[in-house]
Design a protein around this motif. Structure first.
Motif, PDB file in Angstrom:
ATOM      1  N   VAL A  59       0.808  -1.222   0.000  1.00 15.87           N
ATOM      2  CA  VAL A  59       0.000   0.000   0.000  1.00 15.87           C
ATOM      3  C   VAL A  59       0.840   1.269   0.000  1.00 15.87           C
ATOM      4  O   VAL A  59       0.299   2.364  -0.212  1.00 15.87           O
ATOM      5  CB  VAL A  59      -0.960   0.022   1.199  1.00 15.87           C
ATOM      6  CG1 VAL A  59      -1.961  -1.126   1.112  1.00 15.87           C
ATOM      7  CG2 VAL A  59      -0.201  -0.023   2.531  1.00 15.87           C
ATOM      8  N   ALA A  60       2.143   1.174   0.251  1.00 16.87           N
ATOM      9  CA  ALA A  60       3.001   2.357   0.261  1.00 16.87           C
ATOM     10  C   ALA A  60       4.438   1.927   0.018  1.00 16.87           C
ATOM     11  O   ALA A  60       4.825   0.792   0.341  1.00 16.87           O
ATOM     12  CB  ALA A  60       2.895   3.106   1.590  1.00 16.87           C
ATOM     13  N   ALA A  61       5.235   2.829  -0.552  1.00 16.19           N
ATOM     14  CA  ALA A  61       6.646   2.541  -0.815  1.00 16.19           C
ATOM     15  C   ALA A  61       7.438   3.844  -0.812  1.00 16.19           C
ATOM     16  O   ALA A  61       6.947   4.882  -1.266  1.00 16.19           O
ATOM     17  CB  ALA A  61       6.812   1.827  -2.151  1.00 16.19           C
ATOM     18  N   SER A 109       7.304   6.330  -9.867  1.00 14.78           N
ATOM     19  CA  SER A 109       6.889   5.162 -10.653  1.00 14.78           C
ATOM     20  C   SER A 109       5.939   4.301  -9.830  1.00 14.78           C
ATOM     21  O   SER A 109       5.924   4.355  -8.600  1.00 14.78           O
ATOM     22  CB  SER A 109       8.100   4.315 -11.045  1.00 14.78           C
ATOM     23  OG  SER A 109       8.999   5.037 -11.848  1.00 14.78           O
ATOM     24  N   ASP A 110       5.141   3.490 -10.537  1.00 17.99           N
ATOM     25  CA  ASP A 110       4.357   2.489  -9.836  1.00 17.99           C
ATOM     26  C   ASP A 110       5.316   1.450  -9.255  1.00 17.99           C
ATOM     27  O   ASP A 110       6.358   1.128  -9.849  1.00 17.99           O
ATOM     28  CB  ASP A 110       3.371   1.801 -10.784  1.00 17.99           C
ATOM     29  CG  ASP A 110       2.420   0.878 -10.038  1.00 17.99           C
ATOM     30  OD1 ASP A 110       1.486   1.384  -9.403  1.00 17.99           O
ATOM     31  OD2 ASP A 110       2.636  -0.356 -10.086  1.00 17.99           O
ATOM     32  N   ALA A 134       9.029   0.008 -10.409  1.00 23.27           N
ATOM     33  CA  ALA A 134      10.216   0.394  -9.655  1.00 23.27           C
ATOM     34  C   ALA A 134      11.054  -0.808  -9.225  1.00 23.27           C
ATOM     35  O   ALA A 134      12.281  -0.724  -9.166  1.00 23.27           O
ATOM     36  CB  ALA A 134       9.806   1.199  -8.423  1.00 23.27           C
ATOM     37  N   VAL A 135      10.408  -1.947  -8.951  1.00 21.86           N
ATOM     38  CA  VAL A 135      11.176  -3.110  -8.477  1.00 21.86           C
ATOM     39  C   VAL A 135      12.086  -3.680  -9.558  1.00 21.86           C
ATOM     40  O   VAL A 135      13.008  -4.442  -9.246  1.00 21.86           O
ATOM     41  CB  VAL A 135      10.248  -4.217  -7.941  1.00 21.86           C
ATOM     42  CG1 VAL A 135       9.541  -3.764  -6.686  1.00 21.86           C
ATOM     43  CG2 VAL A 135       9.247  -4.684  -8.981  1.00 21.86           C
ATOM     44  N   TRP A 147       0.383  -2.299  -9.058  1.00 19.21           N
ATOM     45  CA  TRP A 147      -0.132  -2.206  -7.701  1.00 19.21           C
ATOM     46  C   TRP A 147      -0.877  -0.892  -7.461  1.00 19.21           C
ATOM     47  O   TRP A 147      -1.521  -0.719  -6.428  1.00 19.21           O
ATOM     48  CB  TRP A 147       1.008  -2.342  -6.688  1.00 19.21           C
ATOM     49  CG  TRP A 147       1.453  -3.750  -6.513  1.00 19.21           C
ATOM     50  CD1 TRP A 147       2.497  -4.372  -7.141  1.00 19.21           C
ATOM     51  CD2 TRP A 147       0.850  -4.748  -5.690  1.00 19.21           C
ATOM     52  NE1 TRP A 147       2.588  -5.682  -6.748  1.00 19.21           N
ATOM     53  CE2 TRP A 147       1.587  -5.943  -5.853  1.00 19.21           C
ATOM     54  CE3 TRP A 147      -0.243  -4.743  -4.819  1.00 19.21           C
ATOM     55  CZ2 TRP A 147       1.269  -7.114  -5.188  1.00 19.21           C
ATOM     56  CZ3 TRP A 147      -0.561  -5.913  -4.144  1.00 19.21           C
ATOM     57  CH2 TRP A 147       0.192  -7.088  -4.329  1.00 19.21           C
ATOM     58  N   ASP A 148      -0.739   0.050  -8.396  1.00 18.99           N
ATOM     59  CA  ASP A 148      -1.305   1.391  -8.193  1.00 18.99           C
ATOM     60  C   ASP A 148      -0.801   1.994  -6.884  1.00 18.99           C
ATOM     61  O   ASP A 148      -1.548   2.629  -6.125  1.00 18.99           O
ATOM     62  CB  ASP A 148      -2.839   1.356  -8.221  1.00 18.99           C
ATOM     63  CG  ASP A 148      -3.372   1.041  -9.619  1.00 18.99           C
ATOM     64  OD1 ASP A 148      -2.761   1.511 -10.604  1.00 18.99           O
ATOM     65  OD2 ASP A 148      -4.372   0.309  -9.721  1.00 18.99           O
TER      66      ASP A 148
END
Length: 363
Positions: A56-58, A68-69, A73-74, A90-91
């Motif tokens: 839910v957050a990053a 980026s989504d 990003a991963v 993941w939005d």
């Protein structure tokens, strides 16, 4: 069960986060009754499945990831871990956190930080995301940054899993901080599924259990990801070396003198990418003081090696949230982390975690 979803925030969208997020997608169809999947204690842990995790957050500082989504990003450079699964959108937008001491001199060319972009209010973002737990995956040596995020979690009412070697959850002050906030935490410095330190600990315990006197030992690690590049700045290695060394020393009845034990990252080899090579030597004496030596070489993809352990840690901390348990979780920390508040042998720590999962042990 209070809430079937486990809402997760990620602090540091690096290789470890990439492996974890890929794993959640890779194993989303696993059922409780299926054969046990690699890397987990149980498919269903206290009623929670891996598919119940929702990001839910990053937070990150690299401009190649910020904005980026999370699903993009991963896989952004300099991430270089193996890709074993596509991931859905993941939005969840990666937000910029404060840099503080999160970028080493050796990694400034890898992490592009936009000085004009202001960091977000982390506590506010965490609170608005509805996160249950945040996991700290910052680079080694980010002492100030790790403590900052722990504090922001307390402000936001979010549980905390510290995967890095900054001593927060393993200290009296850290335990009290989370206990007073009514929040659980697990830490510090995550063990891999089968990594250098857990192998070294196990062999050390084998020497003790079989009556072999350990005289000298070393553990040398090399790799090609940004974690190893980061650790070329030796001033950032103090807590890492302490964490890894005391994890092995804790298995001995009498600790080895400092000159007789050396454990720590050794060098950065770019073409290895996320591969980690570990070299262990142990010199001991058996009956009659006859020498016994072990030489071992371990070759692993580094980041997936800790992802399953993190899944178990997150599910355990969610159980603590459901039960209203606060402060450092002794049993999960002892089994999942290199530097818990209290060190146990791994077999004992595992039994303690099993009791915690069943509700037979509070923490």
């Amino acid at each position: 069960m209070a809430n079937k979803d486990i809402k997760v925030a990620i602090i540091g969208v690096g290789n470890c986060a990439s492996s974890l997020i890929q794993g959640v997608e890779y194993y989303k169809g696993v059922r409780a009754e299926d054969p046990l999947i690699p890397g987990l204690m149980h498919n269903s842990l206290g009623g929670y499945m891996i598919k119940d995790m929702r990001f839910v957050a990053a937070f990150d500082v690299d401009s190649k990831k910020v904005g980026s989504d999370l699903s993009e990003a991963v896989f952004a450079e300099p991430n270089c871990t193996v890709k074993f699964s596509d991931v859905p959108r993941w939005d969840v937008e990666v937000k910029k956190g404060p840099v503080l001491d999160g970028v080493a001199d050796t990694t400034r060319e890898k992490f592009t930080v936009d000085p004009k972009q202001a960091p977000v209010n982390v506590a506010k973002e965490l609170e608005e995301s509805g996160a249950d737990v945040a996991m700290c995956y910052l680079p080694v040596g980010s002492e100030e940054a790790a403590r900052f995020y722990a504090g922001e979690c307390v402000k936001a009412g979010v549980a905390f899993v510290n995967a890095m070697p900054v001593f927060i959850c393993s200290t009296k002050d850290g335990d009290e901080m989370f206990r007073e906030a009514g929040l659980p935490c697990i830490g510090d410095d995550i063990k891999s599924q089968v990594g250098a330190t857990i192998v070294h600990r196990t062999l050390t315990r084998l020497f003790v259990d079989r009556g072999v006197k350990l005289d000298h030992t070393y553990q040398l690690n090399v790799g090609g990801n940004t974690d190893f590049l980061n650790m070329l700045e030796r001033t950032r290695l103090k807590s890492k070396k302490i964490s890894k060394t005391q994890s092995v020393q804790s298995q001995l009845p009498t600790q080895l003198p400092p000159d007789d034990i050396h454990i720590g990252p050794s060098d950065y080899v770019p073409w290895l990418d996320d591969k980690k090579l570990c070299f262990i030597r142990m010199e001991g004496r058996k009956f009659g003081d006859v020498p016994l030596n072990i030489e071992l070489r371990l070759d692993v993809e580094d980041s997936p090696n800790s992802a399953g352990v993190m899944v178990d840690a997150i599910r355990c901390i969610k159980l603590a949230l459901d039960r209203g348990v606060s402060g450092t979780l002794t049993s999960p920390s002892s089994y999942f982390m290199k530097s818990p508040m209290i060190q146990y042998t791994d077999s004992v720590a595992r039994e303690m975690v099993e009791e915690f999962i069943k509700g037979e042990r509070e923490r």
